[in-house]
Design a protein around this motif. Structure first.
Motif, PDB file in Angstrom:
ATOM      1  N   PHE A   1     -14.760  11.961   3.301  1.00 41.86           N
ATOM      2  CA  PHE A   1     -14.754  11.007   4.866  1.00 41.86           C
ATOM      3  C   PHE A   1     -14.743  11.795   6.106  1.00 41.86           C
ATOM      4  CE2 PHE A   1     -15.173   7.056   5.639  1.00 41.86           C
ATOM      5  CZ  PHE A   1     -15.393   6.741   6.286  1.00 41.86           C
ATOM      6  N   LYS A   2     -15.604  11.431   6.446  1.00 41.43           N
ATOM      7  CA  LYS A   2     -15.238  11.816   7.428  1.00 41.43           C
ATOM      8  C   LYS A   2     -15.108  12.957   7.904  1.00 41.43           C
ATOM      9  CE  LYS A   2     -16.371   7.573  10.230  1.00 41.43           C
ATOM     10  NZ  LYS A   2     -16.288   6.282  11.378  1.00 41.43           N
ATOM     11  N   SER A   3     -14.082  13.303   8.718  1.00 38.95           N
ATOM     12  CA  SER A   3     -13.735  14.865   9.485  1.00 38.95           C
ATOM     13  C   SER A   3     -12.617  15.668   8.270  1.00 38.95           C
ATOM     14  CB  SER A   3     -12.805  14.617  10.342  1.00 38.95           C
ATOM     15  OG  SER A   3     -11.791  13.305  11.071  1.00 38.95           O
ATOM     16  N   PHE A   4     -12.242  14.581   7.313  1.00 40.14           N
ATOM     17  CA  PHE A   4     -11.597  15.095   6.251  1.00 40.14           C
ATOM     18  C   PHE A   4     -12.290  15.835   5.478  1.00 40.14           C
ATOM     19  CE2 PHE A   4      -7.130  13.320   7.358  1.00 40.14           C
ATOM     20  CZ  PHE A   4      -7.857  11.629   8.517  1.00 40.14           C
ATOM     21  N   ALA A   5     -12.323  17.521   5.276  1.00 40.91           N
ATOM     22  CA  ALA A   5     -13.125  18.594   4.674  1.00 40.91           C
ATOM     23  C   ALA A   5     -12.087  18.321   3.432  1.00 40.91           C
ATOM     24  CB  ALA A   5     -12.838  19.350   5.247  1.00 40.91           C
ATOM     25  N   ARG A   6     -10.893  18.422   4.053  1.00 41.72           N
ATOM     26  CA  ARG A   6      -9.764  18.793   2.541  1.00 41.72           C
ATOM     27  C   ARG A   6      -9.132  17.862   2.141  1.00 41.72           C
ATOM     28  NH1 ARG A   6     -11.393  23.374   3.548  1.00 41.72           N
ATOM     29  NH2 ARG A   6     -11.620  24.790   5.272  1.00 41.72           N
ATOM     30  N   LYS A   7      -8.928  17.424   0.618  1.00 37.38           N
ATOM     31  CA  LYS A   7      -8.439  16.494   0.455  1.00 37.38           C
ATOM     32  C   LYS A   7      -6.962  16.308   0.960  1.00 37.38           C
ATOM     33  CE  LYS A   7      -5.737  14.040  -3.838  1.00 37.38           C
ATOM     34  NZ  LYS A   7      -6.300  13.528  -5.490  1.00 37.38           N
ATOM     35  N   GLU A   8      -6.824  14.987   2.083  1.00 34.55           N
ATOM     36  CA  GLU A   8      -5.587  15.066   2.219  1.00 34.55           C
ATOM     37  C   GLU A   8      -4.680  13.960   1.753  1.00 34.55           C
ATOM     38  OE1 GLU A   8      -4.123  16.474   5.084  1.00 34.55           O
ATOM     39  OE2 GLU A   8      -5.710  17.954   4.760  1.00 34.55           O
ATOM     40  N   GLU A   9      -3.580  13.381   1.734  1.00 36.53           N
ATOM     41  CA  GLU A   9      -2.676  12.165   1.641  1.00 36.53           C
ATOM     42  C   GLU A   9      -1.343  11.505   2.659  1.00 36.53           C
ATOM     43  OE1 GLU A   9      -1.924  12.429  -3.411  1.00 36.53           O
ATOM     44  OE2 GLU A   9      -0.556  13.004  -2.259  1.00 36.53           O
ATOM     45  N   LEU A  10      -1.462  10.501   2.415  1.00 31.92           N
ATOM     46  CA  LEU A  10      -0.352  10.009   3.786  1.00 31.92           C
ATOM     47  C   LEU A  10       0.605   8.932   2.768  1.00 31.92           C
ATOM     48  CD1 LEU A  10      -1.987   9.198   7.192  1.00 31.92           C
ATOM     49  CD2 LEU A  10      -0.205   7.965   6.392  1.00 31.92           C
ATOM     50  N   ARG A  11       1.279   8.425   2.121  1.00 35.99           N
ATOM     51  CA  ARG A  11       2.465   7.995   1.513  1.00 35.99           C
ATOM     52  C   ARG A  11       2.975   6.721   2.680  1.00 35.99           C
ATOM     53  NH1 ARG A  11       3.485  10.089  -3.162  1.00 35.99           N
ATOM     54  NH2 ARG A  11       2.844  11.926  -2.995  1.00 35.99           N
ATOM     55  N   PHE A  12       2.722   5.299   2.620  1.00 33.74           N
ATOM     56  CA  PHE A  12       3.793   4.868   3.171  1.00 33.74           C
ATOM     57  C   PHE A  12       5.227   4.079   2.064  1.00 33.74           C
ATOM     58  CE2 PHE A  12      -0.692   4.292   5.199  1.00 33.74           C
ATOM     59  CZ  PHE A  12      -1.217   4.427   4.865  1.00 33.74           C
TER      60      PHE A  12
ATOM     61  N   LEU B   1       0.735  -0.677  -0.422  1.00 35.27           N
ATOM     62  CA  LEU B   1      -0.124  -0.555  -0.216  1.00 35.27           C
ATOM     63  C   LEU B   1       1.071   1.090  -0.678  1.00 35.27           C
ATOM     64  CD1 LEU B   1      -2.612   1.246   0.380  1.00 35.27           C
ATOM     65  CD2 LEU B   1      -2.837   1.108   2.414  1.00 35.27           C
ATOM     66  N   SER B   2       0.889   1.881  -1.015  1.00 35.38           N
ATOM     67  CA  SER B   2       1.819   3.271  -1.200  1.00 35.38           C
ATOM     68  C   SER B   2       1.133   4.457  -0.476  1.00 35.38           C
ATOM     69  CB  SER B   2       2.525   2.812  -2.698  1.00 35.38           C
ATOM     70  OG  SER B   2       1.750   3.253  -3.607  1.00 35.38           O
ATOM     71  N   LYS B   3       0.366   4.500  -0.938  1.00 32.44           N
ATOM     72  CA  LYS B   3      -0.319   5.985  -0.894  1.00 32.44           C
ATOM     73  C   LYS B   3      -1.600   5.993  -0.389  1.00 32.44           C
ATOM     74  CE  LYS B   3      -1.095   9.463  -3.591  1.00 32.44           C
ATOM     75  NZ  LYS B   3      -1.238  10.607  -4.837  1.00 32.44           N
ATOM     76  N   ILE B   4      -2.508   6.778   0.905  1.00 35.16           N
ATOM     77  CA  ILE B   4      -4.228   6.751   1.106  1.00 35.16           C
ATOM     78  C   ILE B   4      -4.106   8.087  -0.165  1.00 35.16           C
ATOM     79  CG2 ILE B   4      -4.094   6.794   2.696  1.00 35.16           C
ATOM     80  CD1 ILE B   4      -6.804   5.529   3.423  1.00 35.16           C
ATOM     81  N   SER B   5      -5.477   8.453  -0.414  1.00 40.70           N
ATOM     82  CA  SER B   5      -5.740   9.666  -0.303  1.00 40.70           C
ATOM     83  C   SER B   5      -7.599   9.552  -0.213  1.00 40.70           C
ATOM     84  CB  SER B   5      -5.979  10.521  -1.852  1.00 40.70           C
ATOM     85  OG  SER B   5      -6.624  10.065  -2.719  1.00 40.70           O
ATOM     86  N   ILE B   6      -7.736  10.276   1.109  1.00 40.30           N
ATOM     87  CA  ILE B   6      -9.134  10.622   1.288  1.00 40.30           C
ATOM     88  C   ILE B   6      -9.415  12.290   1.445  1.00 40.30           C
ATOM     89  CG2 ILE B   6     -10.456  10.960   3.898  1.00 40.30           C
ATOM     90  CD1 ILE B   6      -7.486   9.456   4.923  1.00 40.30           C
ATOM     91  N   HIS B   7     -11.012  11.956   0.382  1.00 40.76           N
ATOM     92  CA  HIS B   7     -11.302  13.429   0.648  1.00 40.76           C
ATOM     93  C   HIS B   7     -12.611  13.777   0.056  1.00 40.76           C
ATOM     94  CE1 HIS B   7     -11.821  17.699  -2.363  1.00 40.76           C
ATOM     95  NE2 HIS B   7     -12.166  17.636  -0.838  1.00 40.76           N
TER      96      HIS B   7
END
Ligand SMILES: Nc1ncnc2c1ncn2[C@@H]1O[C@H](COP(=O)(O)OP(=O)(O)OP(=O)(O)O)[C@@H](O)[C@H]1O
Ligand SMILES: Nc1ncnc2c1ncn2[C@@H]1O[C@H](COP(=O)(O)OP(=O)(O)OP(=O)(O)O)[C@@H](O)[C@H]1O
Ligand SMILES: [Mg+2]
Ligand SMILES: [Mg+2]
Lengths: 165, 162, 162, 165
Positions: free
Chosen positions: A11-22, A3-9
């Motif tokens: 969803f729940k408390s994520f109002a702005r697009k956020e990314e997390l790299r693994f 799993l190299s990255k997740i992007s959340i926009h």
């Protein structure tokens, strides 16, 4: 397969697009109470195809969409994308990077995408089958689940072993 | 299907006996299928006995012992079929420091085959990270993800602006 | 009985609104009896909204927010009818350090009327003790109680022989 | 009224008689996993008259009696004594120190004592009534109970308020 990255926009408390790299090793997530750490965990579960609102701590599916805060208005859609590095072709598909995307609209409609083309949920579950990371697998463990795994009712334990079979 | 299940069951069982001893520095554990029942339907019983104690009902274990037993079972499953990604949410909360150290040591050993994503408030677990992220709500009610160095995490678990 | 229940309910409600604001540095909370139902039978609804967030279903709160809400309600009850003894078992486990500090500060304020007995693994909570005891199993399987000074508790939560 | 001391002998993992003195302020109990901290909490609940084995994490009452360990044989009796400083006469009884004792024998027989004389359970519950520390009161809170206090089913919440009434 990593799993190299997740992007959340949205969803729940994520109002702005956020990314997390693994980086494939040990990724640790920290932060104060109520800031959204378990919401990241829920985003991973939801992105993998989880259908039961109760597992995502929601009473109905639409409470998964960002509902507004002091400085941000409610959104109309929740979207989570999971990026997998498939260079070793563990997933039976001809891409080096596989992106699994799930969307939910206020209307209640859902959408699933594989590398940006719309597919059915079944296509995603088939793709992830037998890799050990589908929605049903034992890949997400919360403290509350410890009581279930050891409990007398034993269904959960059987499911865990079956998943490994 | 039956021989396949039995085959995996025996492997998980042997692994569980091994991981349990590693976490509890002794003691013994077991997974049992009741005699004579169909392996595909029967309940799977779990036994756990920490070192130096009598074998008692699993409900009599302490909070920390239960968490450690569940973690041992999880790792026993990973030895049979590693999951590419494993997410653990505050599973180290009931553990005392000695058990947190054992837990993070074993995590390190499994991190070659499995990628771990761990949510924690425990400073010792934070130190084992290969990458550390903070989630903050600088804007009230809105989550933001920031990359963090270990020194940035202050006493409060709050993240100093990186 | 009805007026007595109503009377106590209103007091607990006002107290809860106050203790919640103290723990969450703002926000608001409420206890509601549904209109028109008999107060002695009706369900008591609980509302909790951390500062800067929208009011949502109580199930959507995080693990730490839920623990803090339950603790606020508990202290609201003690303000109405202090219990001479209160025992808390690892209730600080889901709290981040900032909330542990607020929790122990409020404990100190209530410690005049109520005697607290607290089981914890958290070093910050240990520091607030007026007396500190360790439970050890020097003989495996047999619990022994020893009196401890704060410096005796090492990293492992283990108690060095006093 | 202050709980000044508890003595535990033969209850759960306490094979030998152990005592814990309280100074009326904040008493903190620490120790490694599985050493017996929550067993002390259970001893307080049991001593106050708790009748439900499930609250004491036992499947039957006799699993409350020390069942043996490597270096100690099983015992035949569990005994817990709670010592209260009653110098301000909060408890409606003429003693400056009130000792509540509970015993359980392997035979299943129970015994309750008040300052060393045998009484019925009802005498103890009557004595502790309205002080806020009976078995039913909100005086013992474990982390697991947080979910119950906030849950939809709300019975526990009502009981808490009723106890304060
Ligand atoms: N649809 C939504 N829109 C906006 N905010 C939401 C939504 N659903 C949940 N939240 C908010 O997310 C917060 C909970 O976040 P989460 O459970 O991830 O916290 P956490 O970081 O895990 O905290 P803890 O350390 O206490 O476990 C709640 O305060 C809740 O109000
Ligand atoms: N009747 C009994 N006889 C002997 N030992 C018992 C008995 N009942 C329970 N125990 C032992 O007590 C231990 C549990 O103790 P307890 O739950 O108090 O631990 P703890 O100190 O609270 O640990 P944690 O920090 O993990 O919560 C178990 O290992 C169990 O075997
Ligand atoms: Mg959380
Ligand atoms: Mg415990």
């Amino acid at each position: 397969m990593i799993l190299s990255k997740i992007s959340i926009h949205g969803f729940k408390s994520f109002a702005r697009k956020e990314e997390l790299r693994f980086d494939g090793g040990l990724t640790v997530i920290v932060g104060p109470n109520g800031c959204g750490k378990t919401n990241v965990v829920d985003a991973i579960r939801w992105g993998l195809g989880e259908q039961r609102p109760s597992i995502l701590r929601a009473d109905r599916m639409d409470s998964l969409i960002f509902g507004g805060a002091q400085s941000a208005k409610p959104l109309g859609m929740a979207e989570v994308s999971l990026h997998f590095d498939n260079s070793r072709h563990v997933l039976p598909i001809d891409y080096n990077e596989v992106v699994v995307t799930r969307r939910l609209f206020r209307s209640g409609e859902s959408e699933y995408l594989l590398n940006k083309s719309v597919v059915r949920l079944k296509d995603i579950s088939d793709l992830l089958m037998d890799t050990g990371i589908g929605a049903d697998a034992y890949s997400v463990i919360e403290l509350k689940m410890v009581e279930d795994i050891l409990s007398e009712k034993a269904e959960d334990r059987r499911k865990l072993i079956e998943e490994a079979a | 299907a039956r021989t396949r299940f039995n085959d995996v069951f025996q492997k998980v069982r042997t692994n569980f006996q091994e991981t349990f001893k590693r976490f509890f520095r002794g003691g013994d554990s077991d997974l049992l299928l009741p005699e004579g029942e169909d392996p595909l339907e029967a309940r799977i019983e779990i036994k756990a006995r920490p070192a130096g104690k009598q074998l008692r009902d699993i409900d009599l274990l302490s909070g920390g012992e239960k968490a450690l037993t569940a973690i041992s079972l999880l790792f026993a499953l990973y030895m049979v079929k590693p999951s590419p990604v494993c997410v653990l949410d505050e599973i180290d909360a009931p553990l005392d420091d000695a058990n947190v150290q054992r837990f993070t040591r074993v995590l390190g050993e499994f991190a070659e085959k499995t990628q771990f994503v761990i949510v924690t408030h425990n400073k010792m677990t934070m130190r084992c990270a290969s990458s550390l992220y903070g989630v903050t709500m600088q804007e009230q009610g809105v989550s933001k993800i920031v990359s963090v160095k270990f020194d940035d995490v202050d006493e409060e678990g709050e993240i100093r602006a990186a």
